[in-house]
Design a protein around this motif. Sequence first.
Motif, PDB file in Angstrom:
ATOM      1  N   ALA A  60       0.752  -1.119   0.013  1.00 56.38           N
ATOM      2  CA  ALA A  60      -0.230  -0.210  -0.057  1.00 56.38           C
ATOM      3  C   ALA A  60       0.783   1.214   0.066  1.00 56.38           C
ATOM      4  O   ALA A  60       0.527   2.220  -0.851  1.00 56.38           O
ATOM      5  CB  ALA A  60      -1.084  -0.030   1.158  1.00 56.38           C
ATOM      6  N   SER A  64      -0.069   4.166  -2.863  1.00 51.61           N
ATOM      7  CA  SER A  64      -1.117   4.744  -2.131  1.00 51.61           C
ATOM      8  C   SER A  64      -1.846   5.934  -2.925  1.00 51.61           C
ATOM      9  O   SER A  64      -2.975   6.222  -2.872  1.00 51.61           O
ATOM     10  CB  SER A  64      -1.120   4.886  -0.875  1.00 51.61           C
ATOM     11  OG  SER A  64      -0.032   5.969  -0.810  1.00 51.61           O
ATOM     12  N   GLU A  69      -7.145   2.091  -1.476  1.00 53.50           N
ATOM     13  CA  GLU A  69      -7.117   0.832  -0.395  1.00 53.50           C
ATOM     14  C   GLU A  69      -7.938  -0.406  -0.816  1.00 53.50           C
ATOM     15  O   GLU A  69      -7.569  -1.536  -1.066  1.00 53.50           O
ATOM     16  CB  GLU A  69      -7.306   1.185   1.076  1.00 53.50           C
ATOM     17  CG  GLU A  69      -6.029   1.728   1.602  1.00 53.50           C
ATOM     18  CD  GLU A  69      -5.184   0.726   2.479  1.00 53.50           C
ATOM     19  OE1 GLU A  69      -5.526  -0.228   2.881  1.00 53.50           O
ATOM     20  OE2 GLU A  69      -3.844   1.315   2.131  1.00 53.50           O
TER      21      GLU A  69
END
Length: 465
Positions: A60, A64, A69
């Motif tokens: 992540a 990101s 997510e």
Amino acid sequence: MKYISTRGQAPALNFEDVLLTGLAADGGLYVPETLPQFSAADIEQMAELDYPQLAQKIIAPFVSDCIPEADLEAILQSTYAEFRHDAVAPLVQLDHNQWVLELFHGPTLAFKDFALQLLGRLLDYVLERKHQKVVIMGATSGDTGSAAIEGCKRCNNIDIFILHPHGRVSDVQRKQMTTVVGDNIHNLAVQGNFDDCQAMVKSSFNDRGFLPADRRLVAVNSINWARIMAQIVYYFYAAVALGAPARKMAFSVPTGNFGDIFAGYLAQQMGLPIERLIIATNSNDVLHRVLTSGTYGRQSLEHTLSPSMDITVSSNFERLLFDLYQRDGAAIGDLMSRFDAGDISFSAAAMDRAKTLFSSCRVSDDETREQIAATWDRCEYMLDPHSAIGVKAALDCDLPASVPVVTLATAHPAKFPDAVKQAGLDEAPSLPHHLRDLFERPERCEVLPNELAAVQAFMAGNINA
Ligand SMILES: *Cc1c(COP(=O)(O)O)cnc(C)c1O
């Protein structure tokens, strides 16, 4: 997260662009500008996570700003659902402090599935959002081609063309490429050798005019950053299963292009307590020579029992060098331009830094056969030749007995039945259940003359995505 080139002269990119870009414009490789850090407390909590959840935690921070997510979670769940083992990357114990991390439970039975199953999905996700379609082109002498094809088979926005030398890849490896069904999958058997195939790929990337203007040409070779990123996860997974962060461990990694072991280095830099990373090579030992002599130079290629490690230059090593030279892009650019002209030597300071974490071991074909036989004898465990090199290096390294050593088992023995036979085992490796009928499946493959124009014309005429 921003990504910068190891040669310091190309623009910084975000994850989405890095995914679609191969080499940086200055000839360097992209690396993250900073690394996410995990504290001992963070690592302790990883024990609760299954493989896809852990992958989310590790990946992540790298993506990101491009992938929300929830979307990342869906991509990772679907990626690792393709693996035929609930643990995804199970550990097997060989001796008191010797472990094997089985990375061959993916669709094509080699660790490359970890990265390429994810890469196909990430590319398709990004392309869908951009309303773009691309052409992937690659040359293979073995494992990469099948893993890339399997990784792209459900991608709506990608045509993949994989060139292999006609009649010169093993039956299992050819079947694993040519039996995959999909209009966007194109196997090209070129009437030449692997170098001819690779030269055609290189020429095509240098002059992309043969493709329609709206199709970008994308590479999925081991310099693609997303492949490295995916491989960081299993170092954390194995270490946590064996007691990290309280216990430090070592990893022995059968190494060719330095992609897999570089991921281990990144795991260490992100906070995972790793005592040592062992570079295990076959007789194509450019990296072993670097570690022992500080000199980096090309030698002629030797064909060994472990063909996926038959390389003369280890492209991802540049990524480590960048850190060993304290991220001085100009110094790396200078080193690499001198490397094009001949052998180069690294500074004592850089080599000292390398030796605090890395050691190396070269394993011959004879030793590989002996290790396959010995492990079978003592544990009734069958190693493929690449993994056997890793195990041999793990046994020969002189680490304290209290440090567990994890060897990455990079391929299933059934991919390399000939090497196993040469080791004199009384049993032949059998293909896992999902591939039992591999040899009965129909093949789709175009045989083409060893001519660039013929290959490019075929590609331009067969874009289906
Ligand atoms: C590709 C491959 C390797 C080498 O991995 P690198 O990331 O290039 O070091 C080792 N073993 C197998 C079975 C492979 O397919």
